[in-house]
Design an enzyme around this catalytic site. Structure first.
Site, PDB file in Angstrom:
ATOM      1  N   HIS A   1       1.035  -1.305  -0.030  1.00  0.00           N
ATOM      2  CA  HIS A   1       0.000   0.075   0.039  1.00  0.00           C
ATOM      3  C   HIS A   1       0.827   1.393   0.009  1.00  0.00           C
ATOM      4  O   HIS A   1       1.908   1.548   0.943  1.00  0.00           O
ATOM      5  CB  HIS A   1      -0.997  -0.212   1.248  1.00  0.00           C
TER       6      HIS A   1
ATOM      7  N   HIS B   1       1.533  11.227  -2.348  1.00  0.00           N
ATOM      8  CA  HIS B   1       0.144  10.951  -1.516  1.00  0.00           C
ATOM      9  C   HIS B   1      -0.638  12.224  -1.646  1.00  0.00           C
ATOM     10  O   HIS B   1      -0.354  13.212  -0.943  1.00  0.00           O
ATOM     11  CB  HIS B   1       0.697  10.541  -0.062  1.00  0.00           C
TER      12      HIS B   1
END
Length: 791
Positions: free
Chosen positions: A305, A350
């Site tokens: 992830h 991100h």
């Protein structure tokens, strides 16, 4: 102590120059660059550094800690300093585990080449060391640490200090007696072979001697028949025991005459028990042993992830190093979060956070280079596409040009498939998982679409009820891509359902830019792994295809397992699922992956940069099958008609009783090496992870002040309902009555890979690195629970 590996260590001009030492710049950032004097020690196994030549030196690293040595251009940091230092003068030392890389810049290209070539030679030697060579290196490391004045010999005072460093609490008079016995030269110091003899006197194994004498008629040796009896009765080796006994004697008996007579001495017996053959992990599970020709959805897939992050989710650093490390540890599914970048180049980071940015093309280059170094089975790129049409075209160009033939762009046989291809079919291929433009025949009826909208709304409301604070932009419900209106009809109903549902007291996200239209060229790269929104199991059965895959937040997946675990199992028997951590895990913590594996979820994505119990479980499951990143699911999780419910498992499973005798420990490390006088009080905890009724733990009492050779001799008993799903985790802790027990080491493995009998468990660190020679000695016995006992 350098003599221990003499005659075996490679010697060349590079190593001789490294032992003279070199001034180099140690680089941590653009602003932190310090000159240091690096020198390979005489043992050939450790590198020390000082502020200047002849200055006070301290250990920098051990060769056994080095994973690889990279050239200049492979370091992001050194590339950024190319204007200040010629790239050819730099190199990067990459360590095992999560230790930061060491970037160095030499004063000349020749010096850089000397260190790169020399280190690569030594790393290759260490990689191929046998058991005795590893022990010799370990002893040499300890001697270096204990020899405080570095004169190549150890006084009794230095030996006393070393004993504390090695976790040995010993009466001073007895220690001096052992010291004098080992000091055959009567010089008042120990050197070379004398230190080895002193170590041997510390490491007597009375519990192994007792076991040896139990099967030996004369107490001196095991005959072939006696050894066969031991292998059959205790080690449960069955019919192969006779042939195996001959192999093991030939492999571990140190005496040539013993080999010729087919007998095993005490030293050979101990060598076997401490070897891979005597390990708790069955050596037959190390190579590729599973059927790799079944559809992809029949396998657990090692998944990452936010692969680009090497820190937390808010301010952490993004780096291609995250991809390199994940791929080298066997990860087969990596996540790429792509956004519009400056100068028309897409970037990876991100989104909506302060995490750093990296060029998408650098990520693709790293994936192309490292995808198949550890495993040649397929790699899945889970694309999170937030880019404009123009930059999506750049994404396509980089993927196709950089990856070339590695990138799968069409179905394997050119025909519409009837099931997902197998890992074997896809060897050496990189697959794109992402959104795909709808085909005419895939459009839903309005009624079905309305039903999907209602179910999606209910799912979202349930999630908000259970976690009202989960407002992370990582939620799958907030990052959908709208399909091109020219090629398919608008999805207004679905967009309404997918937006966050406002509730009183909840803050809404700031307005975002209109969502990008999916570029057809990028859509075309999605061949087998089309990402679709999950609404319900009924909806998936009626409207989706085997090549479509859904992603679930951990909260959603847990809810589905609880409410309809059997349907989730059936769903995962024909379609791929990906589970990802909650957006609330801003510290990059992990969930327990076991509960999702229990439901057959294939891609259970982990924050691989974060060590801990959860990553121990992940590493434990994927340790088998050559570490290829694919593990075949149990047959009841591959059956689309399965009635198995992970929360309420019932027959026909054959329950097992597991009896573990925790016998002793060997050379356990200190919890904190800075506390020289502190000696651990170790205890052993055995943890079982599986279906809910099987998940439990038990522990021994602690042994006071002995981390060197503690003895427990305690038995723990477990009843396992579904052993096919069970993982065992052995943890050694340092007991502390005032606070939490400190972690010393652990080892995790699947039930199916566990060997019975007298076994050593070789401990690993928090980062999953070997703590050799630290181990615990156990006896394992499993018994099938009878029907009478079950009833």
């Amino acid at each position: 102590m350098a003599y221990l590996l003499q005659g075996r260590l490679p010697i060349n001009q590079d190593l001789l120059l490294m032992q003279k030492g070199t001034m180099m710049r140690k680089v941590r950032s653009k602003s932190w660059k310090k000159l240091r004097f690096f020198r390979l020690q005489d043992d050939g196994m450790t590198v020390w550094h000082a502020r200047q030549a002849g200055g006070r030196a301290k250990p920098s690293f051990s060769i056994s800690d080095v994973d690889t040595v990279r050239e200049d251009h492979e370091s992001e940091l050194l590339r950024n300093l190319a204007e200040e230092f010629p790239l050819e003068q730099g190199f990067t030392i990459v360590f095992h585990g999560r230790r930061s890389n060491l970037d160095l810049v030499a004063n000349s290209v020749q010096e850089a080449q000397t260190w790169m070539q020399g280190l690569q030679l030594l790393v290759g030697f260490v990689t191929n060391m046998d058991q005795q060579e590893r022990l010799d290196q370990w002893l040499s490391d300890w001697f270096q640490r204990g020899d405080k004045n570095q004169d190549g010999r150890m006084s009794f005072g230095e030996v006393q200090r070393l004993l504390h460093l090695m976790n040995v609490e010993m009466d001073q008079e007895y220690a001096f007696q052992l010291f004098q016995t080992a000091d055959t030269s009567q010089s008042g110091t120990l050197e070379g072979e004398e230190f080895v003899e002193f170590y041997k006197s510390l490491t007597q194994r009375p519990e192994v001697q007792e076991l040896f004498e139990k099967f030996s008629s004369d107490g001196q040796k095991l005959t072939l028949l006696e050894f066969v009896d031991f292998l059959q009765e205790e080690q449960k080796e069955g019919e192969r025991a006779s042939d195996l006994a001959l192999e093991l004697i030939d492999r571990y008996e140190p005496s040539e005459s013993g080999k010729l007579r087919h007998v095993l001495s005490m030293d050979g017996f101990l060598g076997y028990l401490c070897s891979k053959d005597g390990d708790i992990f069955n050596p037959t599970c190390h190579p590729l042993y599973q059927d790799m020709t079944q559809p992809l959805n029949h396998y657990y897939i090692n998944s990452s992830h936010n692969t680009y992050l090497v820190g937390d989710q808010l301010c952490g650093q993004s780096s291609v190093e995250g991809y390199i490390r994940a791929l080298k540890r066997g990860c087969r599914c990596v996540e790429v979060d792509i956004w519009d970048g400056p100068s028309g180049e897409p970037i990876v980071y991100h989104g909506h956070t302060l995490t750093s940015r990296i060029p998408f093309k650098d990520v693709v280059a790293a994936i192309g280079q490292y995808a198949f170094q550890t495993s040649d089975y397929p790699v899945i790129l889970s694309l999170e596409n937030h880019c404009s049409w123009e930059q999506q075209e750049i994404i396509v160009r980089h993927l196709t040009e950089i990856l070339g033939d590695q990138l799968l762009t069409t179905a394997l046989d050119g025909q519409p498939p009837t099931q997902l291809p197998s890992p074997e079919d896809l060897r050496g291929k990189i697959l794109v998982k992402g959104k795909k433009l709808m085909l005419e025949e895939e459009e839903e009826e309005p009624e079905a679409e309305l039903e999907a909208e209602q179910e999606a709304r209910l799912d979202l409301e349930a999630q908000l009820e259970s976690e009202p604070q989960d407002l992370s932009p990582r939620s799958e419900d907030k990052k959908k891509v709208v399909m091109c209106p020219l090629l398919c009809r608008p999805l207004c109903c679905q967009i309404m359902a997918q937006a966050p549902i406002s509730k009183p007291g909840l803050l809404l996200f700031p307005k975002q830019k209109p969502k990008a239209i999916l570029c057809p060229a990028l859509s075309a790269l999605v061949v087998y792994l089309k990402a679709v929104t999950f609404y319900s199991f009924t909806h998936s059965r009626e409207h989706y295809h085997f090549y479509e895959t859904s992603s679930f937040s951990e909260t959603k997946a847990k809810s589905l397992i609880k409410e309809a675990g059997d349907e989730f199992v059936q769903h995962n028997a024909w379609q791929l699922s990906r589970v990802y951590p909650s957006g609330l895990r801003t510290d990059s913590s992990n969930y327990n992956p076991q509960e999702f594996w229990n439901a057959g979820c294939q891609m259970v994505a982990m924050n691989m940069q974060t060590a801990g119990l959860e990553m121990d479980l992940c590493d434990g499951l994927f340790r088998q099958n050559a570490g290829c990143g694919y593990v075949l699911k149990p047959d009841f999780l591959r059956d689309a008609q399965s009635s198995f419910h992970p929360e309420r498992p019932i027959s026909p499973f054959k329950a097992q009783t597991l009896i573990i005798q925790v016998i002793s420990g060997q050379q356990l490390p200190k919890v904190d090496n800075t506390k020289e006088q502190s000696i651990v009080d170790p205890l052993v905890r055995v943890e079982i992870f599986g279906v809910r009724p099987d998940t439990t733990r038990q522990e021994t009492s602690y042994v006071e002040n002995n981390g060197f050779n503690p003895y427990w001799g305690q038995t723990l008993c477990f009843r396992i309902l579904v052993p096919e799903l069970a993982l065992l985790r052995f943890v050694v802790k340092d007991y502390d009555w005032k606070s939490r027990n400190d972690f010393i080491g652990q080892y995790t493995l699947p039930w199916s890979c566990m060997q019975q009998g007298y076994r050593h468990i070789h401990l690993l660190s928090k980062d999953g690195l070997s703590l050799h020679p630290a181990s615990i000695f156990v006896h394992i016995c499993t018994q099938e629970v009878s029907e009478e006992a079950e009833s």
